[in-house]
Design an enzyme around this catalytic site. Structure first.
Site, PDB file in Angstrom:
ATOM      1  CD  GLU A 267      -2.608  81.298 -21.167  1.00  0.00           C
ATOM      2  OE1 GLU A 267      -3.262  81.771 -22.120  1.00  0.00           O
ATOM      3  OE2 GLU A 267      -3.126  80.602 -20.271  1.00  0.00           O
ATOM      4  CD  GLU A 296      -8.001  75.873 -23.796  1.00  0.00           C
ATOM      5  OE1 GLU A 296      -6.890  75.389 -23.476  1.00  0.00           O
ATOM      6  OE2 GLU A 296      -8.334  77.030 -23.493  1.00  0.00           O
TER       7      GLU A 296
END
Length: 502
Positions: A267, A296
């Protein structure tokens, strides 16, 4: 009306739209992180009511006709304004046939689905969740079929939304190459005589200690801590509300400390991307327009290629022993490195090792492709899930909590999962390019991860929101997308860890 007047009108409208989206996002963040159980429904209802306002603003006749006019004639607009209009036109074409009533129905269905998922996941009750899942899938398909422009299949259209230029044909080829490269390697590891110590991985670590380590990790990952908050949730995520407000969430497990360690690194990668987009993108409302795989790529880069490297273990080991000496004083640096890189088929995607992770994604991809394109429905989806886990990973799924209900994504989104794997492949290709300019391992080992962040900021993040995926990876690396970098990276790393023969 001149083009300058038109673009000014667009900008003023978008300022209002973004205000409502921020409000919705903050209510959603509250709902997922701190709202009491009895307050969840009210929060969901608030989001549903707010959501109709920005939708109506962007679907007014005046707004849509102004977008059309500027799309056909953008004389006098700068490059960022042209990009904005292009984005708005593309978005308009996808949603122009959706009525406010349909939008409200969809928003309510996804909110209800999320709340039901929370309830059903805890009990492992797929039967209870099934009708909610079915409704969101059906509404998603209806929305896609309203578009004037269609790809080969509904799922192709959805895939193209997340990764422009993506398709079933592209992904089938990509996952075929991954299976060919990864599955034999997994089998070699399962037959390897190398024994990696793992007893310490399930030792209990008090939450307050993990919290302290989390904040230390985020800071050393290169984040602006004055523009960030860390919270907990059921399923970790990162969200941002413009410059100066990025929010990272994690989930702590007392008996699985590495789960939080790599949630934070993952994250934190997303947060770095959010914090380091060019300010001018925010000025012209084009920030955050990169594909999901681009985002991502950042999270997987920092989670795995940085976070699971020997150099990173060298960096964190002193702090690790300082905070967790009572729990791990008998664990050597090498044992920690090998422990966080154990490769073994498992049930939970978010806890999967770096090697087998893409097999978890492959399972979701094949299921999504099937139920979106109508090859099968949701009736026995849990059984199909369990069969694929047995086929690809060799594991038996004991219950639906650890099976089909483990991920939050299907409460509202389809076509997103492949981006996780594509992001990993992008990361490996970019890593090879970055090595030409930086000694990456030394940067990590010497606590200079900011140099990696700054390289990505200059070469990758600065163009992501204004570049399509295929063009982006070409500009960043000088080559077209090539999954061989990812496959070779995995082979080299795990061959070394498990003392395998080439």
């Amino acid at each position: 009306m001149t083009n300058r007047q038109r673009i000014n009108y667009i900008n003023k409208t978008l300022e209002k739209v973004e205000l409502y989206y921020r409000l919705m996002g903050k209510v959603s963040f509250d709902m997922q992180c701190i709202a009491p159980k009895k307050g969840l429904q009210r929060a969901s209802d608030d989001i549903n009511k707010i959501s109709s306002i920005p939708f109506k603003l962007m679907h007014s006749k005046k707004f849509m006709s102004t977008v059309d006019e500027l799309y056909l004639n953008h004389e006098g607009l700068n490059e960022y304004e042209v990009k904005l209009i292009s984005n708005l036109y593309e978005s308009k074409e996808k949603s122009k046939n959706i009525t406010p009533k349909m939008q409200e129905e969809y928003q309510k269905a996804t909110s209800d689905s999320y709340l039901k998922w929370l309830e059903c996941k805890e009990k492992g009750d797929y039967e209870g969740f099934k009708p909610y899942l079915g409704k969101v899938i059906e509404l998603t398909k209806q929305r896609v079929l309203l578009r004037d422009k269609q790809e080969k299949t509904i799922y192709d259209t959805i895939l193209n939304d997340f990764e422009k230029g993506n398709s079933i044909e592209v992904l089938d080829d990509y996952f075929s190459k991954l299976k060919e490269g990864i599955v034999p390697l997994v089998k070699k590891i399962l037959n390897s005589k190398k024994v990696i110590r793992e007893d310490f991985l399930s030792r209990k670590v008090e939450i307050y200690k993990q919290e302290r380590f989390s904040k230390w990790l985020l800071e050393h990952e290169g984040l602006d801590m004055d523009a960030l908050v860390l919270m907990t949730t059921e399923h970790p995520f990162t969200t941002g509300f413009g410059l100066g407000d990025t929010r990272v969430t994690t989930h702590y497990y007392e008996d699985m400390f590495i789960s939080n360690l790599y949630s934070i690194m993952h994250e934190g990668g997303h947060a770095l991307f959010d914090q380091n987009e060019p300010e001018i993108f925010h000025k012209y409302h084009i920030e955050g327009h990169m594909s999901m795989a681009m985002h991502e790529c950042a999270s997987r880069f920092f989670e795995n290629m940085v976070g699971r490297s020997k150099a990173f273990i060298d960096l964190i080991y002193p702090k690790f022993l300082e905070l967790f000496n009572e729990e791990f004083k008998d664990v050597t640096k090498q044992e920690l490195y090998e422990g966080v890189n154990i490769a073994a088929p498992s049930l939970i995607r978010t806890e999967a090792d770096e090697l087998t992770y893409s097999l978890h994604i492959l399972i979701r991809y094949e299921l999504e492709k099937g139920f979106i394109n109508g090859e099968f429905g949701v009736e026995d989806l849990d059984k199909r899930w369990n069969e694929k886990y047995k086929e690809y990973l060799g594991v038996d799924v004991p219950n639906n909590k650890e099976g089909i209900l483990q991920d939050v994504h299907w409460t509202d989104t389809y076509g997103y999962f492949p981006s996780y794997s594509l992001g990993s492949a992008y990361a490996a290709q970019i890593y090879k390019t970055m090595e030409k300019d930086l000694n990456i391992e030394e940067c990590i080992r010497n606590d200079e991860i900011y140099k990696i962040r700054d390289w990505l900021k200059e070469h990758a993040w600065s163009i992501a929101s204004i570049t399509d995926p295929n063009e982006w990876i070409l500009k960043v690396t000088g080559e077209k997308f090539n999954p061989d970098y990812y496959i070779n990276y995995l082979k080299e790393k795990f061959t070394e860890i498990y003392d395998l023969e080439d």
